[in-house]
Structure formats: structure tokens, C-alpha cells
Design a protein around this motif. Structure first.
Motif, PDB file in Angstrom:
ATOM      1  N   SER A  41      35.927  27.864   8.044  1.00  0.00           N
ATOM      2  CA  SER A  41      34.590  28.403   8.332  1.00  0.00           C
ATOM      3  C   SER A  41      34.569  29.459   9.425  1.00  0.00           C
ATOM      4  CB  SER A  41      33.660  27.266   8.752  1.00  0.00           C
ATOM      5  OG  SER A  41      33.587  26.290   7.742  1.00  0.00           O
ATOM      6  N   ILE A  42      35.519  29.405  10.346  1.00  0.00           N
ATOM      7  CA  ILE A  42      35.504  30.318  11.490  1.00  0.00           C
ATOM      8  C   ILE A  42      36.821  31.090  11.482  1.00  0.00           C
ATOM      9  CG2 ILE A  42      35.298  30.502  13.994  1.00  0.00           C
ATOM     10  CD1 ILE A  42      33.615  27.882  13.834  1.00  0.00           C
ATOM     11  N   PRO A  43      36.747  32.396  11.199  1.00  0.00           N
ATOM     12  CA  PRO A  43      37.951  33.188  10.947  1.00  0.00           C
ATOM     13  C   PRO A  43      38.992  33.182  12.069  1.00  0.00           C
ATOM     14  CG  PRO A  43      35.963  34.505  10.584  1.00  0.00           C
ATOM     15  CD  PRO A  43      35.527  33.172  11.102  1.00  0.00           C
ATOM     16  N   TYR A  44      38.566  33.029  13.298  1.00  0.00           N
ATOM     17  CA  TYR A  44      39.522  33.077  14.407  1.00  0.00           C
ATOM     18  C   TYR A  44      39.990  31.681  14.832  1.00  0.00           C
ATOM     19  CZ  TYR A  44      35.059  32.672  16.900  1.00  0.00           C
ATOM     20  OH  TYR A  44      33.806  32.298  17.304  1.00  0.00           O
ATOM     21  N   TYR A  45      39.643  30.642  14.074  1.00  0.00           N
ATOM     22  CA  TYR A  45      40.191  29.300  14.291  1.00  0.00           C
ATOM     23  C   TYR A  45      41.451  29.189  13.429  1.00  0.00           C
ATOM     24  CZ  TYR A  45      35.913  27.459  16.581  1.00  0.00           C
ATOM     25  OH  TYR A  45      34.865  27.213  17.433  1.00  0.00           O
ATOM     26  N   ASP A  46      42.594  29.557  14.004  1.00  0.00           N
ATOM     27  CA  ASP A  46      43.827  29.630  13.237  1.00  0.00           C
ATOM     28  C   ASP A  46      44.594  28.310  13.188  1.00  0.00           C
ATOM     29  OD1 ASP A  46      43.789  32.488  12.502  1.00  0.00           O
ATOM     30  OD2 ASP A  46      43.792  32.757  14.668  1.00  0.00           O
ATOM     31  N   TRP A  47      44.344  27.436  14.136  1.00  0.00           N
ATOM     32  CA  TRP A  47      44.931  26.096  14.140  1.00  0.00           C
ATOM     33  C   TRP A  47      43.880  25.167  14.723  1.00  0.00           C
ATOM     34  CZ3 TRP A  47      46.112  21.869  17.087  1.00  0.00           C
ATOM     35  CH2 TRP A  47      47.107  21.004  16.616  1.00  0.00           C
TER      36      TRP A  47
END
Length: 150
Positions: A34-40
Motif C-alpha cells: 500500500s505504501i510505495p516507500y515501505y520496502d521492508w
């Protein structure tokens, strides 16, 4: 994805009949998608009576950091401080445990059950300075709701 829609999806997961581990896995996947910059996105919990955190469910690249001593890295510091910790640029943080060369920033929010810090949600981003107050509020909400599972 807007917060109300995300919260609705979170409630659907939390109300499901699945085991806690499956719910936590779905939550990590939901946040990462849902949140593009939540990569891990992962959960760490206190490892029994030991002064360490143990990796539970996560979405993202594998990490060798399955056990983190209290006080080490961002997660270990949150285990002691019981406070949110946002690092907008990990290169500026001395007590940082690198999970990979791509990670540029991290946010860690503790999970409290009956006033005790039982674990935390940990988010790594491959972007410098991505986190806002909205992220902190959203993740505090997630932790508050996850705490109800325990």
C-alpha cells in the motif's frame, strides 16, 4: 492508498479467523503493497525472558537479523526506550544495524500490551527522508490494533 481504506483493510485482517501469525503476515504484506516507500515491513517480538528481539512475520528481502540484542540498532534501542524511533537517513545513525545496502531510512514503533513493550513494527525504506507524521500515526494505530491480538 488512503488511510481510511488502509484501516478498513487492516480491520478485515484483524477480524479474520486466522491464527495471529497469519494475520501479522497479511498486515506486513498490506503495508508493503500500500505504501510505495515501505520496502521492508516486519514484526519483532521480545524473545521470551531474553534481552533480545526475535524476528516474526515480515515482507521484503530476507534478513540475517533474526535476533537483535536490546540496545543494538534501531529496533534494539526501541526495546529499551519504549519510544518511537524515526531515522530519516541511516548513514547519520551511529548505532545502526544494516539490513542491506539499499536501506536508507527506518521507522520503528513499539507494541504495548498492558503497558509492557512486547515488540515492534519495523519499516525500512530505500528512500532517504520518506517518513512523515502520517506514517508515525498510521503505524501507532497498527501497533495499537495488533496489541489487541495478545
Amino acid at each position: 492508498m488512503k488511510s481510511p481504506i488502509l484501516k478498513e483493510a487492516l480491520f478485515t485482517i484483524l477480524k479474520s479467523e486466522q491464527e495471529i501469525a497469519a494475520k501479522l503476515q497479511e498486515i506486513t504484506a498490506l503495508l508493503a503493497a500500500s505504501i510505495p516507500y515501505y520496502d521492508w515491513v516486519g514484526f519483532y517480538f521480545k524473545n521470551g525472558d531474553k534481552e533480545e528481539l526475535k524476528l516474526a512475520q515480515y515482507t521484503g528481502e530476507e534478513t540475517e537479523h533474526t535476533l537483535i540484542p536490546f540496545g543494538k540498532g534501531i529496533c534494539g534501542q526501541v526495546a529499551l526506550s519504549n519510544k518511537n524511533f524515526i531515522v530519516q537517513d541511516v548513514s547519520e545513525q551511529e548505532n545502526y544495524i544494516s539490513c542491506g545496502w539499499k536501506v536508507k531510512s527506518e521507522i520503528v514503533i513499539p507494541i504495548f500490551v498492558n503497558g509492557e513493550n512486547i515488540g515492534q513494527i519495523d519499516i525500512d525504506s530505500h528512500t532517504v527522508h520518506p517518513f512523515t507524521k502520517d506514517d508515525e500515526v498510521l503505524l501507532e494505530f497498527v501497533c495499537h490494533e495488533v496489541a489487541k491480538l495478545f
